[in-house]
Design a protein around this motif. Structure first.
Motif, PDB file in Angstrom:
ATOM      1  N   GLU A  98      60.012  19.303 -45.419  1.00  0.00           N
ATOM      2  CA  GLU A  98      60.515  19.764 -44.124  1.00  0.00           C
ATOM      3  C   GLU A  98      60.719  21.271 -44.138  1.00  0.00           C
ATOM      4  O   GLU A  98      60.546  21.941 -43.117  1.00  0.00           O
ATOM      5  CB  GLU A  98      61.827  19.051 -43.786  1.00  0.00           C
ATOM      6  CG  GLU A  98      62.303  19.300 -42.374  1.00  0.00           C
ATOM      7  CD  GLU A  98      63.499  18.444 -42.027  1.00  0.00           C
ATOM      8  OE1 GLU A  98      63.584  17.966 -40.879  1.00  0.00           O
ATOM      9  OE2 GLU A  98      64.365  18.250 -42.903  1.00  0.00           O
ATOM     10  N   LYS A 103      60.987  17.740 -38.335  1.00  0.00           N
ATOM     11  CA  LYS A 103      61.454  16.355 -38.155  1.00  0.00           C
ATOM     12  C   LYS A 103      60.756  15.353 -39.080  1.00  0.00           C
ATOM     13  O   LYS A 103      60.738  14.159 -38.794  1.00  0.00           O
ATOM     14  CB  LYS A 103      61.242  15.909 -36.702  1.00  0.00           C
ATOM     15  CG  LYS A 103      62.000  16.731 -35.668  1.00  0.00           C
ATOM     16  CD  LYS A 103      63.484  16.487 -35.714  1.00  0.00           C
ATOM     17  CE  LYS A 103      64.195  17.239 -34.585  1.00  0.00           C
ATOM     18  NZ  LYS A 103      65.643  17.034 -34.599  1.00  0.00           N
ATOM     19  N   TYR A 113      62.244  11.840 -40.468  1.00  0.00           N
ATOM     20  CA  TYR A 113      62.134  10.504 -39.882  1.00  0.00           C
ATOM     21  C   TYR A 113      61.147   9.608 -40.636  1.00  0.00           C
ATOM     22  O   TYR A 113      61.107   8.406 -40.387  1.00  0.00           O
ATOM     23  CB  TYR A 113      61.716  10.599 -38.413  1.00  0.00           C
ATOM     24  CG  TYR A 113      62.765  11.257 -37.537  1.00  0.00           C
ATOM     25  CD1 TYR A 113      64.113  10.959 -37.698  1.00  0.00           C
ATOM     26  CD2 TYR A 113      62.407  12.171 -36.548  1.00  0.00           C
ATOM     27  CE1 TYR A 113      65.071  11.559 -36.899  1.00  0.00           C
ATOM     28  CE2 TYR A 113      63.364  12.778 -35.738  1.00  0.00           C
ATOM     29  CZ  TYR A 113      64.698  12.468 -35.920  1.00  0.00           C
ATOM     30  OH  TYR A 113      65.656  13.052 -35.134  1.00  0.00           O
ATOM     31  N   GLU A 169      72.118  13.546 -36.564  1.00  0.00           N
ATOM     32  CA  GLU A 169      70.986  12.756 -36.058  1.00  0.00           C
ATOM     33  C   GLU A 169      70.312  11.968 -37.179  1.00  0.00           C
ATOM     34  O   GLU A 169      70.052  10.773 -37.056  1.00  0.00           O
ATOM     35  CB  GLU A 169      69.969  13.677 -35.374  1.00  0.00           C
ATOM     36  CG  GLU A 169      70.418  14.232 -34.041  1.00  0.00           C
ATOM     37  CD  GLU A 169      69.313  15.007 -33.355  1.00  0.00           C
ATOM     38  OE1 GLU A 169      68.175  14.974 -33.868  1.00  0.00           O
ATOM     39  OE2 GLU A 169      69.583  15.624 -32.317  1.00  0.00           O
ATOM     40  N   VAL A 170      70.062  12.649 -38.288  1.00  0.00           N
ATOM     41  CA  VAL A 170      69.418  11.986 -39.425  1.00  0.00           C
ATOM     42  C   VAL A 170      70.333  10.909 -39.999  1.00  0.00           C
ATOM     43  O   VAL A 170      69.882   9.828 -40.394  1.00  0.00           O
ATOM     44  CB  VAL A 170      69.038  13.012 -40.511  1.00  0.00           C
ATOM     45  CG1 VAL A 170      68.564  12.309 -41.774  1.00  0.00           C
ATOM     46  CG2 VAL A 170      67.954  13.940 -39.995  1.00  0.00           C
ATOM     47  N   TYR A 184      70.091   7.926 -37.826  1.00  0.00           N
ATOM     48  CA  TYR A 184      68.767   7.315 -38.010  1.00  0.00           C
ATOM     49  C   TYR A 184      68.719   6.472 -39.285  1.00  0.00           C
ATOM     50  O   TYR A 184      68.303   5.306 -39.279  1.00  0.00           O
ATOM     51  CB  TYR A 184      67.711   8.425 -38.051  1.00  0.00           C
ATOM     52  CG  TYR A 184      66.300   7.935 -38.307  1.00  0.00           C
ATOM     53  CD1 TYR A 184      65.544   7.371 -37.288  1.00  0.00           C
ATOM     54  CD2 TYR A 184      65.731   8.039 -39.574  1.00  0.00           C
ATOM     55  CE1 TYR A 184      64.248   6.926 -37.528  1.00  0.00           C
ATOM     56  CE2 TYR A 184      64.442   7.597 -39.816  1.00  0.00           C
ATOM     57  CZ  TYR A 184      63.702   7.041 -38.790  1.00  0.00           C
ATOM     58  OH  TYR A 184      62.440   6.592 -39.021  1.00  0.00           O
ATOM     59  N   SER A 239      68.530   2.366 -39.351  1.00  0.00           N
ATOM     60  CA  SER A 239      67.286   1.879 -39.948  1.00  0.00           C
ATOM     61  C   SER A 239      67.587   1.014 -41.167  1.00  0.00           C
ATOM     62  O   SER A 239      66.997  -0.063 -41.345  1.00  0.00           O
ATOM     63  CB  SER A 239      66.399   3.064 -40.341  1.00  0.00           C
ATOM     64  OG  SER A 239      65.175   2.612 -40.879  1.00  0.00           O
ATOM     65  N   ASN A 289      63.188   1.810 -35.520  1.00  0.00           N
ATOM     66  CA  ASN A 289      63.065   3.256 -35.720  1.00  0.00           C
ATOM     67  C   ASN A 289      62.519   3.953 -34.487  1.00  0.00           C
ATOM     68  O   ASN A 289      62.967   5.051 -34.124  1.00  0.00           O
ATOM     69  CB  ASN A 289      62.152   3.545 -36.922  1.00  0.00           C
ATOM     70  CG  ASN A 289      62.792   3.174 -38.244  1.00  0.00           C
ATOM     71  OD1 ASN A 289      63.987   2.893 -38.304  1.00  0.00           O
ATOM     72  ND2 ASN A 289      62.010   3.171 -39.306  1.00  0.00           N
ATOM     73  N   ILE A 330      64.409   6.872 -32.531  1.00  0.00           N
ATOM     74  CA  ILE A 330      63.798   8.177 -32.254  1.00  0.00           C
ATOM     75  C   ILE A 330      63.897   8.497 -30.762  1.00  0.00           C
ATOM     76  O   ILE A 330      64.258   9.614 -30.366  1.00  0.00           O
ATOM     77  CB  ILE A 330      62.323   8.183 -32.703  1.00  0.00           C
ATOM     78  CG1 ILE A 330      62.230   8.157 -34.232  1.00  0.00           C
ATOM     79  CG2 ILE A 330      61.591   9.396 -32.152  1.00  0.00           C
ATOM     80  CD1 ILE A 330      62.614   9.439 -34.898  1.00  0.00           C
ATOM     81  N   PHE A 338      56.575  12.146 -34.010  1.00  0.00           N
ATOM     82  CA  PHE A 338      57.870  11.544 -34.320  1.00  0.00           C
ATOM     83  C   PHE A 338      57.773  10.015 -34.328  1.00  0.00           C
ATOM     84  O   PHE A 338      58.335   9.347 -35.197  1.00  0.00           O
ATOM     85  CB  PHE A 338      58.925  11.990 -33.308  1.00  0.00           C
ATOM     86  CG  PHE A 338      59.153  13.481 -33.286  1.00  0.00           C
ATOM     87  CD1 PHE A 338      58.865  14.243 -34.414  1.00  0.00           C
ATOM     88  CD2 PHE A 338      59.638  14.112 -32.151  1.00  0.00           C
ATOM     89  CE1 PHE A 338      59.069  15.624 -34.402  1.00  0.00           C
ATOM     90  CE2 PHE A 338      59.851  15.476 -32.131  1.00  0.00           C
ATOM     91  CZ  PHE A 338      59.560  16.239 -33.254  1.00  0.00           C
ATOM     92  N   SER A 368      58.331   7.381 -37.559  1.00  0.00           N
ATOM     93  CA  SER A 368      59.261   6.249 -37.549  1.00  0.00           C
ATOM     94  C   SER A 368      58.559   4.948 -37.934  1.00  0.00           C
ATOM     95  O   SER A 368      59.123   4.117 -38.650  1.00  0.00           O
ATOM     96  CB  SER A 368      59.908   6.108 -36.168  1.00  0.00           C
ATOM     97  OG  SER A 368      58.936   5.797 -35.183  1.00  0.00           O
ATOM     98  N   SER A 420      57.869   4.990 -41.618  1.00  0.00           N
ATOM     99  CA  SER A 420      59.120   4.761 -42.350  1.00  0.00           C
ATOM    100  C   SER A 420      59.379   3.271 -42.561  1.00  0.00           C
ATOM    101  O   SER A 420      59.694   2.835 -43.678  1.00  0.00           O
ATOM    102  CB  SER A 420      60.296   5.388 -41.591  1.00  0.00           C
ATOM    103  OG  SER A 420      61.527   5.007 -42.161  1.00  0.00           O
TER     104      SER A 420
END
Length: 729
Positions: free
Chosen positions: A343, A349, A352, A398-399, A402, A406, A434, A438, A457, A461, A464
Motif C-alpha cells: 500500500e 486501498k 481490502y 475503516e480497515v 472491514y 469479514s 466484503n 466496501i 475495490f 474484496s 479477500s
C-alpha cells in the motif's frame, strides 16, 4: 523428527508454566517487532538554519503550548483595568461636609452660651478672643472624635476660624453652595487621575458664587476636600476578566498533515522548535507511540492469556492450542504487514485484499468458535495500526471495521462439517459480505472515486474472501499434521473407506469391519445423545479393532466356515492373542500417523476388562490362576467417547450372539453389560456420569431394536408354487 516430537521434547525440559510463559513472551515480542515500524514516527537529521531537503508535515495533531501561552498572555494584556463606580461615595462626602457645618454651628452655640453666662466677669473683647480660641479647639476635638478621617490636619485652622466667625445665615448659605456643588460633581465618575480636575471644577463653581471672599475661600477648601475618586479600580474583577480572556483563547495547535517546512526553505528557530516538539528530530525523538504500542501488545497478550486460563482442558492440549493459535495469528499479521508495504507503493486501498477471514476460519475449524471471535477482534485492531495513514490519521477505523466484519462472517459461514467444499462456499459468502462492507465504507464516507477505482475495490474484496478460503484449505492439513489437531474435516477424511487401514480391515477381516461399522452406529448415536463428539466416536470405532488384522482367524466374527483355533490352544495363549489386538492396533495406528484421539480409543476400548471365557477356562485347570493375568493392560477409558465405544463394543457383540432377540431381552442385556462395567470400575477415569450412562443405554436399545427388528416370515417357495398350481388351497 516431526514438529510434534520437537514440542514433546521441549516439554520434557520445561514445565507447563515456563513453556506457556515463553510462548506468550515470544508472541508479544514478535507482535511488537512487526508493528513497531507502523507506530515509530519518522525522524529527520536536521540542523538549525539549514535548508530543508524535503517537505515535512506533522504526523499528528498537538498543542503548541508555548504559542498558546503567548496568545493567552496577549489576550490578558488587552483587557483594560476594571473600574467600579460607587454612587454611595457622593452621599458620604455630602454627609461629611454637612457634618462639618453642623459641628461648627453646635460649637458656636455652646460657646455663646458660656460667654453670656460669664459676661459680667470679663470684658467683651477678651471674651470674644477666648471664645474663638476655645471654639476652634472644641471643633477640632469633635471632628477628631466623630469623623474617621484626619480632617483637622488636612484643613487649616484659618478655614475653621472663618467658619466659626461667620453668622448663621452666611454659614447656612455657604453650606448649601458647597453641598450642591460637591453633590453635582460627585455624581459624575471621577477616577484617580481626574481628581484634580474635579476639585478645580468645584472650586470654580464656588468662587463664582456671591459669598464673601473669606467664606469663598473656606467653602472652596471644603469643596475641594470633599472631592475624592468614586470610579475605583477593582483588582479582583480585573484579574477575573484577564483569566476569562485567557480561557477564551483556543489552544494553538499544529494539525495533523500541516506543513511544518517546505522543501528548500530555511529552518529557522520557530520551525526547529516545532520539529523538536513533534519529536521529528533524531536528536530528540518522541517515546509516546512506542509506549502506546507496548500497552497494546500487553492488552493483546493479556486477552489471550485470560482465555486460555479459563479453558477447561488438559495442559498438553492447552499448549497445543496456544502455540497453534499464536502461529496462525503471527502468519496473519505478517501477511497484513506485506500488504501494508504494498500500500505504501501507491496501491491505494489494497488493504481490502487482506484475507481477514483466514485466521478465524482456521481457528474455528481446529479449535473453537470463541477463540476465533477473540482473534478476529485482535486482528482488526492490528489492521487499524498496520494500514493507517501516517499523515491523516493515527489508526484506520475503516480497515478495522472491514477486518472485524469479514472475520466474523468467516466464523459464521464455516459450517460444523468443515469439508473443503463448505470452506470454499464460506469463502464465497465472505466475498459477498466484503462487497457490502466496501460499499458501506465508500458510500458513507462520501469519497469521490472513479468507476475504475470502485471496480478495483470490489475486486479486492472478492479476492479477500476467496483467498481466505483457499489459504484455509491449504494450511489446514499442515497445522493438523504438525499439531495433531483432530478437526471435523480430518475426521471426515479418516472415515473414507479408501483409507489404507480401512481397506485392509475390509479385505482381510470383513467380519471385524462389519462389527466396527455396527459399533460406530451405536456409539455415534449415544455420543450425540449426551453431547459428546459423535463423529469422533464413529471414526474411532472404524479403527478400534485394526489390531485384529494381524491374526484375523482368531476372532470369532472372522471365523467363516472354519474351525475355531482357540479350541486347540491353551487358555493362556488365546488370552495373549486376544489381548494383543488392542496393543497391535495402537502400534499400527501410530505407524500410519493417525491422530492421538483415535490411537487412545484403540488402546482404551477394552480398558482393563477381564477375559472371562479364557479366565474360567484356565481356572478349571488351575484354581490359583491370577485374575490380573487375564485382564487387558488398559488404560481404562479416559474420555466419554472412549467409554461409550467400550460399552457399544461389548453390547454389539453380545446382542449379535443372541438368536432373534426381543426388545426386552436387548434392554436386559444392555443393562447387565453396563452394570458389569460400572462395578468393574471401567468408567472411573472418565467424566461419564450415571445420568449419561442411562441416556447411552436408552439410545443403544433404540438403535439395536431398529437393527434386530422382527421380520415377516415368507412361505417356502416350493409351497408357493404348489399353491400357485392350485394343488392346495
Amino acid at each position: 523428527m516431526d514438529f510434534q516430537a520437537y514440542i514433546r521434547k521441549i516439554r520434557t525440559f520445561l514445565s507447563y508454566k515456563v513453556f506457556t510463559t515463553l510462548i506468550y513472551c515470544i508472541l508479544g515480542l514478535l507482535l511488537f517487532t512487526i508493528l513497531y515500524h507502523n507506530v515509530k514516527p519518522e525522524t529527520y537529521d536536521i540542523e538549525l538554519f539549514s535548508v530543508a531537503d524535503k517537505t515535512i508535515r506533522s504526523p499528528k495533531t498537538v498543542e503548541d503550548e508555548i504559542k498558546t501561552a503567548e496568545a493567552r498572555e496577549n489576550a490578558a494584556e488587552q483587557v483594560d483595568k476594571v473600574y467600579v463606580f460607587k454612587k454611595e461615595i457622593a452621599q458620604n462626602r455630602v454627609s461629611l461636609i454637612s457634618s462639618i457645618f453642623d459641628f461648627v454651628k453646635d460649637t458656636n452655640n455652646e460657646s455663646n452660651k458660656v460667654v453670656e453666662e460669664n459676661s459680667s466677669e470679663i470684658k467683651k473683647e477678651e471674651a470674644a478672643a477666648i471664645s474663638l480660641e476655645t471654639r476652634l479647639k472644641q471643633l477640632k476635638t469633635r471632628l477628631t472624635e466623630n469623623v474617621s478621617e484626619d480632617i483637622t490636619n488636612t484643613i487649616s485652622d484659618p478655614i475653621f476660624i472663618t467658619l466659626l466667625q461667620a453668622d448663621i445665615a452666611e454659614l447656612q448659605r455657604s453650606r448649601d453652595i458647597v453641598i450642591r456643588n460637591v453633590e453635582s460633581i460627585m455624581n459624575e465618575k471621577i477616577r484617580e487621575d481626574g481628581t484634580e480636575a474635579a476639585k478645580k471644577a468645584v472650586a470654580d463653581h464656588i468662587k463664582a458664587s456671591a459669598l464673601p471672599d473669606e467664606m469663598k475661600l473656606a467653602a472652596t477648601e471644603l469643596g475641594k476636600y470633599a472631592i475624592v475618586p468614586n470610579d475605583l479600580y477593582d483588582p479582583l474583577l480585573t484579574e477575573e476578566r484577564k483569566k476569562q480572556a485567557k480561557d477564551d483563547v483556543e489552544p494553538v495547535k499544529i494539525l495533523q498533515g500541516q506543513i511544518i517546512v517546505q522543501e528548500g526553505h530555511l529552518i529557522d528557530r520557530e520551525t526547529y522548535r516545532q520539529l523538536e516538539m513533534l519529536g521529528l528530530l533524531k536528536s530528540n525523538p518522541t517515546r509516546k507511540p512506542i509506549i502506546g504500542l507496548g500497552i497494546f501488545v500487553l492488552m493483546t497478550i493479556g486477552s489471550i492469556y485470560i482465555y486460555f486460563s479459563s479453558l477447561t482442558t488438559s495442559e498438553e492440549k492447552k499448549q497445543n492450542y496456544l502455540l497453534l493459535s499464536s502461529l496462525i495469528f503471527i502468519c496473519s499479521v505478517i501477511i497484513m504487514k506485506i500488504i501494508g508495504l504494498m500500500e505504501n507503493d501507491n496501491l491505494n486501498k489494497i488493504a481490502y485484499i487482506f484475507p481477514a477471514a483466514m485466521a478465524p476460519m482456521l481457528i474455528k475449524t481446529m479449535i473453537n468458535e470463541r477463540l476465533a471471535l477473540i482473534m478476529t477482534i485482535i486482528l482488526a485492531a492490528c489492521g487499524s495500526i498496520v494500514f493507517h495513514d501516517g499523515i491523516s490519521d493515527t489508526i484506520d477505523i475503516e480497515v478495522a471495521v472491514y477486518i472485524l466484519f469479514s472475520g466474523m462472517a468467516g466464523v459464521l459461514f464455516v459450517s460444523a462439517r468443515n469439508e473443503r467444499s463448505h470452506i470454499l462456499q464460506a469463502g464465497l459468502l465472505v466475498s459477498c459480505v466484503n462487497l457490502l462492507l466496501i460499499s458501506f465504507l465508500l458510500l458513507i464516507g462520501g469519497g469521490q472515486f472513479t468507476i475504475t477505482e470502485y471496480v478495483y475495490f470490489g475486486l479486492f474484496s472478492v479476492v479477500s474472501g476467496i483467498l481466505s478460503s483457499v489459504l484455509t484449505i491449504g494450511l489446514l492439513p499442515f497445522f493438523e499434521a504438525g499439531f495433531g489437531i483432530l478437526s471435523t474435516m480430518r475426521l471426515i477424511e479418516l472415515s473414507n473407506p479408501n483409507h489404507p487401514l480401512l481397506k485392509k480391515l475390509l479385505t482381510e477381516t470383513p467380519g471385524t469391519y462389519h462389527h466396527s461399522v455396527m459399533v460406530a452406529n451405536l456409539a455415534e448415536s449415544a455420543c450425540e445423545a449426551i453431547g459428546a463428539n459423535g463423529l469422533l466416536a464413529r471414526v474411532g470405532c472404524y479403527y478400534h479393532d485394526v489390531g485384529k488384522t494381524k491374526r484375523p482367524p482368531f476372532f470369532i466374527e472372522n471365523q467363516i466356515n472354519i474351525e475355531n483355533p482357540h479350541d486347540r490352544l491353551p487358555a493362556e495363549t488365546s488370552k495373549d492373542i486376544i489381548i494383543a489386538h488392542a496393543v497391535d492396533g495402537a502400534k499400527e495406528l501410530r505407524k500410519h500417523k493417525l491422530p492421538k484421539e483415535i490411537v487412545d480409543i484403540a488402546e482404551q476400548h477394552h480398558g482393563t476388562s477381564l477375559l472371562k471365557y479364557f479366565y474360567f477356562k484356565a481356572k478349571k485347570l488351575n484354581e490359583d490362576t491370577p485374575e490380573s493375568d487375564y485382564r487387558y493392560p488398559g488404560p481404562r477409558p479416559q474420555t466419554r467417547e472412549a467409554a461409550v465405544i467400550s460399552l457399544a463394543d461389548s453390547v454389539e457383540a453380545a446382542v449379535r450372539s443372541m438368536a432373534n432377540p426381543t426388545p426386552g431381552e436387548i434392554r436386559s442385556l444392555v443393562h447387565h453389560i453396563a452394570q458389569d462395567k460400572i462395578l468393574d470400575g471401567q468408567f472411573n477415569e472418565c467424566d461419564l456420569t450415571l445420568k449419561e450412562i442411562e441416556l447411552v443405554k436408552e439410545r443403544f436399545c433404540e438403535t439395536l431394536n431398529g437393527i434386530f427388528h422382527s421380520r415377516i416370515e415368507y412361505p417356502d417357495l416350493k409351497q408357493q408354487k404348489v399353491i400357485g398350481n392350485g394343488t392346495t388351497n
